[in-house]
Design a protein around this motif. Structure first.
Motif, PDB file in Angstrom:
ATOM      1  N   CYS A  22     -29.505 -28.085  -6.977  1.00  0.00           N
ATOM      2  CA  CYS A  22     -29.629 -29.516  -7.279  1.00  0.00           C
ATOM      3  C   CYS A  22     -29.810 -29.665  -8.780  1.00  0.00           C
ATOM      4  O   CYS A  22     -30.822 -29.202  -9.335  1.00  0.00           O
ATOM      5  CB  CYS A  22     -30.804 -30.118  -6.537  1.00  0.00           C
ATOM      6  N   ALA A  23     -28.839 -30.286  -9.413  1.00  0.00           N
ATOM      7  CA  ALA A  23     -28.894 -30.504 -10.849  1.00  0.00           C
ATOM      8  C   ALA A  23     -29.247 -31.962 -11.127  1.00  0.00           C
ATOM      9  O   ALA A  23     -28.617 -32.873 -10.578  1.00  0.00           O
ATOM     10  CB  ALA A  23     -27.561 -30.157 -11.488  1.00  0.00           C
ATOM     11  N   ALA A  24     -30.239 -32.168 -11.962  1.00  0.00           N
ATOM     12  CA  ALA A  24     -30.684 -33.519 -12.303  1.00  0.00           C
ATOM     13  C   ALA A  24     -30.440 -33.780 -13.788  1.00  0.00           C
ATOM     14  O   ALA A  24     -30.645 -32.898 -14.619  1.00  0.00           O
ATOM     15  CB  ALA A  24     -32.152 -33.697 -11.977  1.00  0.00           C
ATOM     16  N   SER A  25     -29.992 -34.973 -14.093  1.00  0.00           N
ATOM     17  CA  SER A  25     -29.786 -35.369 -15.484  1.00  0.00           C
ATOM     18  C   SER A  25     -30.291 -36.791 -15.682  1.00  0.00           C
ATOM     19  O   SER A  25     -30.426 -37.557 -14.721  1.00  0.00           O
ATOM     20  CB  SER A  25     -28.306 -35.270 -15.857  1.00  0.00           C
ATOM     21  N   GLY A  26     -30.593 -37.117 -16.934  1.00  0.00           N
ATOM     22  CA  GLY A  26     -31.074 -38.456 -17.226  1.00  0.00           C
ATOM     23  C   GLY A  26     -32.567 -38.630 -17.037  1.00  0.00           C
ATOM     24  O   GLY A  26     -33.066 -39.759 -17.133  1.00  0.00           O
ATOM     25  N   ILE A  27     -33.269 -37.546 -16.714  1.00  0.00           N
ATOM     26  CA  ILE A  27     -34.729 -37.579 -16.571  1.00  0.00           C
ATOM     27  C   ILE A  27     -35.337 -36.415 -17.335  1.00  0.00           C
ATOM     28  O   ILE A  27     -34.639 -35.433 -17.631  1.00  0.00           O
ATOM     29  CB  ILE A  27     -35.170 -37.497 -15.088  1.00  0.00           C
ATOM     30  N   ALA A  28     -36.619 -36.526 -17.618  1.00  0.00           N
ATOM     31  CA  ALA A  28     -37.353 -35.406 -18.206  1.00  0.00           C
ATOM     32  C   ALA A  28     -37.717 -34.460 -17.082  1.00  0.00           C
ATOM     33  O   ALA A  28     -38.812 -34.508 -16.517  1.00  0.00           O
ATOM     34  CB  ALA A  28     -38.589 -35.915 -18.920  1.00  0.00           C
ATOM     35  N   PHE A  29     -36.785 -33.619 -16.736  1.00  0.00           N
ATOM     36  CA  PHE A  29     -36.844 -32.830 -15.511  1.00  0.00           C
ATOM     37  C   PHE A  29     -38.174 -32.096 -15.353  1.00  0.00           C
ATOM     38  O   PHE A  29     -38.749 -32.076 -14.258  1.00  0.00           O
ATOM     39  CB  PHE A  29     -35.694 -31.817 -15.515  1.00  0.00           C
TER      40      PHE A  29
END
Length: 115
Positions: A22-29
């Protein structure tokens, strides 16, 4: 724009393994808690496992000893290693990023365990 994208689902025989990503972008992961949830046909969405920003882990009883969640903050990615899969693990698996009042979901990836 926040994006949460799962991958790695598919068809596997009972006893087999799969690894979801699961790759997340647009957040301070790194400050988000991450989790995997699943929803089987006709059933509610249930939590499978979560990992906090500090690396604290929690698992549903049904997957303890078989599934492992991990995160790579450098890659903004969370993983779910699934071993000894059973037919009852068949479901759409969703990734979730959560922090305080913010919660972001992916579109889901199908996992089917069947011979």
């Amino acid at each position: 724009q926040v994006q949460v994208v799962e991958s790695g689902g598919g068809l596997v025989q009972p006893g087999g393994s799969l690894r979801l990503s699961c790759a997340a972008s647009g957040i301070a992961f790194r400050i988000y808690a991450m989790g995997w949830y699943r929803q089987a046909p006709g059933k509610q969405r249930d939590v499978v496992t979560t990992i906090s920003r500090d690396g604290l882990l929690d698992y549903a009883d049904s997957v303890k000893g078989r599934f492992t969640i991990s995160r790579d903050n450098a890659k903004n990615t969370v993983y779910l290693q699934m071993n000894s899969l059973k037919p009852e693990d068949t479901a759409v698996y969703y990734c979730n990023a959560r922090r305080e009042f913010n919660s972001f979901w992916g579109q889901g990836t199908q996992v089917t365990v069947s011979s």
